[in-house]
Scaffold this motif. Structure first.
Motif, PDB file in Angstrom:
ATOM      1  N   CYS A  66       3.293 -13.446  10.805  1.00  0.00           N
ATOM      2  CA  CYS A  66       2.506 -12.916  11.920  1.00  0.00           C
ATOM      3  C   CYS A  66       1.119 -12.493  11.441  1.00  0.00           C
ATOM      4  O   CYS A  66       0.106 -12.778  12.096  1.00  0.00           O
ATOM      5  N   LYS A  70      -2.416 -13.892  12.933  1.00  0.00           N
ATOM      6  CA  LYS A  70      -3.377 -13.007  13.592  1.00  0.00           C
ATOM      7  C   LYS A  70      -4.687 -12.847  12.814  1.00  0.00           C
ATOM      8  O   LYS A  70      -5.707 -12.483  13.389  1.00  0.00           O
ATOM      9  N   VAL A  80       2.700 -13.747  19.813  1.00  0.00           N
ATOM     10  CA  VAL A  80       3.844 -13.766  18.905  1.00  0.00           C
ATOM     11  C   VAL A  80       4.881 -12.774  19.416  1.00  0.00           C
ATOM     12  O   VAL A  80       4.584 -11.597  19.608  1.00  0.00           O
ATOM     13  N   MET A  82       8.324 -11.156  18.293  1.00  0.00           N
ATOM     14  CA  MET A  82       9.275 -10.965  17.201  1.00  0.00           C
ATOM     15  C   MET A  82      10.657 -10.772  17.812  1.00  0.00           C
ATOM     16  O   MET A  82      10.835  -9.924  18.686  1.00  0.00           O
ATOM     17  N   GLY A  95       5.573  -4.268  13.027  1.00  0.00           N
ATOM     18  CA  GLY A  95       5.328  -5.416  13.906  1.00  0.00           C
ATOM     19  C   GLY A  95       4.026  -5.250  14.683  1.00  0.00           C
ATOM     20  O   GLY A  95       3.222  -6.184  14.795  1.00  0.00           O
ATOM     21  N   ALA A 100       1.965  -8.336  16.392  1.00  0.00           N
ATOM     22  CA  ALA A 100       2.958  -8.904  17.314  1.00  0.00           C
ATOM     23  C   ALA A 100       2.667  -8.455  18.743  1.00  0.00           C
ATOM     24  O   ALA A 100       2.305  -7.309  18.975  1.00  0.00           O
ATOM     25  N   TYR A 103       8.223  -7.183  20.714  1.00  0.00           N
ATOM     26  CA  TYR A 103       9.242  -6.980  19.688  1.00  0.00           C
ATOM     27  C   TYR A 103      10.571  -6.817  20.417  1.00  0.00           C
ATOM     28  O   TYR A 103      10.749  -5.857  21.159  1.00  0.00           O
TER      29      TYR A 103
END
Length: 130
Positions: A66, A70, A80, A82, A95, A100, A103
């Motif tokens: 990730c 990014k 993204v 997760m 995260g 992210a 999540y």
């Protein structure tokens, strides 16, 4: 209308198949890979519209994958998600730190994952003026 492309990064074969079937059944075009380095190579070859990323991967963890996505100008706008068994608040915070967009912990509800993906893709399309 072109189908949205989802890259699923999951080292566990049964989960990779399950997620691929789930997303394909909803009309998405799915590419599945089983490691972090393979994910980065796949993204460089053809950027997906969204990435569903496990954290526990054999060669490079999902946080690192990730972070690479990014930090790269060409890929940073790709959402993204997760999707992981790691449930601690420290993991959740990590995260967020690496960028992210969502999540979700395993075991997951299919409807929840689909809702998050649809929301992120909708937001992405609005930003691009589609």
């Amino acid at each position: 209308m072109e189908k949205n492309r989802i890259l699923v990064v999951e080292d566990e074969e049964s989960l990779l198949k399950l997620e691929s079937i789930l997303f394909t059944s909803k009309g998405y075009q799915v590419t599945g890979v089983r490691g972090g380095k393979e994910a980065l190579a796949s993204i460089a070859e053809q950027a997906p519209d969204i990435i569903v990323l496990d954290l526990m991967l054999p060669d490079m963890d999902g946080f690192e994958v990730c972070r690479h996505i990014k930090e790269n100008e060409a890929t940073r706008a790709i959402p993204v998600v997760m999707l992981t068994a790691k449930k601690s608040s420290r993991d959740l915070e990590h995260g967020k730190q690496v960028g992210a967009n969502a999540y979700i912990t395993k075991p997951f509800k299919s409807i929840k994952v689909l809702e998050v993906i649809e929301e992120l893709l909708g937001n992405q399309q609005e930003k691009e003026g589609r």
